[in-house]
Design a protein around this motif. Structure first.
Motif, PDB file in Angstrom:
ATOM      1  N   ARG A 189       0.843  -1.206   0.000  1.00 61.76           N
ATOM      2  CA  ARG A 189       0.000   0.000   0.000  1.00 61.76           C
ATOM      3  C   ARG A 189       0.869   1.243   0.000  1.00 61.76           C
ATOM      4  N   ILE A 190       1.885   1.237   0.863  1.00 59.65           N
ATOM      5  CA  ILE A 190       2.760   2.403   0.971  1.00 59.65           C
ATOM      6  C   ILE A 190       3.492   2.665  -0.340  1.00 59.65           C
TER       7      ILE A 190
ATOM      8  N   GLN B 211     -14.146   5.275   3.713  1.00 58.76           N
ATOM      9  CA  GLN B 211     -14.180   5.673   5.116  1.00 58.76           C
ATOM     10  C   GLN B 211     -14.717   7.105   5.235  1.00 58.76           C
ATOM     11  N   PRO B 212     -15.320   7.437   6.365  1.00 63.69           N
ATOM     12  CA  PRO B 212     -15.943   8.759   6.528  1.00 63.69           C
ATOM     13  C   PRO B 212     -14.999   9.938   6.275  1.00 63.69           C
ATOM     14  N   HIS B 213     -13.736   9.796   6.619  1.00 65.23           N
ATOM     15  CA  HIS B 213     -12.797  10.917   6.512  1.00 65.23           C
ATOM     16  C   HIS B 213     -12.045  10.960   5.180  1.00 65.23           C
ATOM     17  N   ASP B 214     -12.361  10.060   4.258  1.00 65.95           N
ATOM     18  CA  ASP B 214     -11.586   9.987   3.013  1.00 65.95           C
ATOM     19  C   ASP B 214     -11.564  11.323   2.259  1.00 65.95           C
ATOM     20  N   GLY B 215     -12.732  11.937   2.125  1.00 68.91           N
ATOM     21  CA  GLY B 215     -12.809  13.194   1.382  1.00 68.91           C
ATOM     22  C   GLY B 215     -11.970  14.283   2.030  1.00 68.91           C
ATOM     23  N   ALA B 216     -12.071  14.400   3.359  1.00 66.38           N
ATOM     24  CA  ALA B 216     -11.324  15.434   4.078  1.00 66.38           C
ATOM     25  C   ALA B 216      -9.822  15.174   4.013  1.00 66.38           C
ATOM     26  N   ILE B 217      -9.441  13.920   4.141  1.00 62.35           N
ATOM     27  CA  ILE B 217      -8.016  13.568   4.073  1.00 62.35           C
ATOM     28  C   ILE B 217      -7.458  13.918   2.702  1.00 62.35           C
ATOM     29  N   ARG B 218      -8.202  13.589   1.648  1.00 60.32           N
ATOM     30  CA  ARG B 218      -7.760  13.892   0.279  1.00 60.32           C
ATOM     31  C   ARG B 218      -7.606  15.402   0.083  1.00 60.32           C
TER      32      ARG B 218
ATOM     33  N   MET C 146      -7.242  17.874   2.311  1.00 56.63           N
ATOM     34  CA  MET C 146      -6.160  18.478   3.097  1.00 56.63           C
ATOM     35  C   MET C 146      -4.795  18.109   2.527  1.00 56.63           C
ATOM     36  N   ALA C 147      -4.640  16.855   2.114  1.00 57.73           N
ATOM     37  CA  ALA C 147      -3.364  16.417   1.544  1.00 57.73           C
ATOM     38  C   ALA C 147      -3.089  17.157   0.240  1.00 57.73           C
TER      39      ALA C 147
ATOM     40  N   THR D  21      -3.503   3.822   1.249  1.00 60.75           N
ATOM     41  CA  THR D  21      -4.596   3.021   0.692  1.00 60.75           C
ATOM     42  C   THR D  21      -5.309   3.761  -0.436  1.00 60.75           C
ATOM     43  N   LEU D  22      -5.567   5.048  -0.216  1.00 60.73           N
ATOM     44  CA  LEU D  22      -6.257   5.846  -1.227  1.00 60.73           C
ATOM     45  C   LEU D  22      -5.415   5.983  -2.499  1.00 60.73           C
ATOM     46  N   ALA D  23      -4.111   6.135  -2.321  1.00 59.34           N
ATOM     47  CA  ALA D  23      -3.218   6.228  -3.486  1.00 59.34           C
ATOM     48  C   ALA D  23      -3.235   4.924  -4.274  1.00 59.34           C
ATOM     49  N   ARG D  24      -3.284   3.804  -3.548  1.00 63.69           N
ATOM     50  CA  ARG D  24      -3.334   2.504  -4.228  1.00 63.69           C
ATOM     51  C   ARG D  24      -4.669   2.333  -4.952  1.00 63.69           C
ATOM     52  N   HIS D  25      -5.760   2.783  -4.332  1.00 68.11           N
ATOM     53  CA  HIS D  25      -7.073   2.716  -4.979  1.00 68.11           C
ATOM     54  C   HIS D  25      -7.060   3.526  -6.280  1.00 68.11           C
ATOM     55  N   ASP D  26      -6.450   4.699  -6.232  1.00 69.72           N
ATOM     56  CA  ASP D  26      -6.379   5.530  -7.432  1.00 69.72           C
ATOM     57  C   ASP D  26      -5.596   4.829  -8.542  1.00 69.72           C
TER      58      ASP D  26
END
Length: 215
Positions: free
Chosen positions: A151-152, A167-174, A176-177, A203-208
């Protein structure tokens, strides 16, 4: 019933060891075969082989007592950083479980920390088609550890799937990053641990990457 010397029980009776049989056992032991192998070849039980060896002063391989010789211990130390316990066991002619126990008792352990170079090797092996379990065995780590470092690294290959739900915070994490905010600050604002933010970003980067490969 009086017990017959140089014999073992089979089917309720004692079957004597013939002179030829004892000679063969001695010859096989001299070749370095272990007790289970001698028992398999002669059709006798392991306990019977050991008993007759003790009576006839036949030297059995040290491997049968669960002890490891200095050469075997040296081989373990030389191989542990680059080979899995399964590979070490094959090199020694031992069972994997026995090798794991012997290594643990002697503190012969592969490095637990996966550095950036090791992470790159894990990703390369995965992209080359090696299974996660095989990689885990080779690096002496758990499969979950391999999954985390994949994943990393963002390593994906054809057939990779998105299995974790949003996950609930996915949008906010994306968001802010994307603004360049650090993981520590993101974690503080969202009330999360920094390690959780780091893991979720990976995880989100891997999903993308999976979505991009599938498109």
């Amino acid at each position: 019933m009086e017990r017959i010397e140089n014999a073992e029980r089979k089917g309720g009776s004692f079957i004597p060891f013939s002179e030829a049989e004892m000679g063969r056992i001695a010859a096989l032991a001299a070749e370095g075969l272990n007790t289970p192998k001698i028992a398999e070849i002669t059709g006798r039980s392991v306990s019977g082989i050991r008993r007759i060896a003790a009576r006839e002063d036949i030297h059995l391989s040290i491997r049968d007592s669960g002890h490891y010789g200095e050469d075997e211990i040296r081989t373990m130390r030389e191989m542990v950083d680059t080979h899995s316990p399964k590979e070490i066991a094959a090199a020694l002619g031992r069972k994997v479980v026995s090798v794991r126990v012997a290594m643990r008792r002697r503190g012969i352990m592969a490095p637990k920390r996966i550095d950036e170079a090791a992470r790159d090797r894990i990703a390369s092996a995965y992209l080359a088609g090696e299974s996660q379990q095989s990689i885990a065995d080779r690096f002496c780590v758990s499969r979950k550890c391999v999954e985390r470092h994949l994943r990393i690294s963002g390593a994906v290959r054809p057939g990779s799937r998105i299995v974790s739900p949003p996950q609930p915070h996915d949008g906010a994490i994306r968001a802010m990053a994307a603004k360049g905010m650090g993981q520590t600050e993101i974690a503080r604002r969202l009330g999360l641990k920094r390690s959780a933010v780091e893991s979720r970003l990976a995880t989100l980067a891997r999903h993308d990457a999976i979505r991009e490969m599938s498109s």
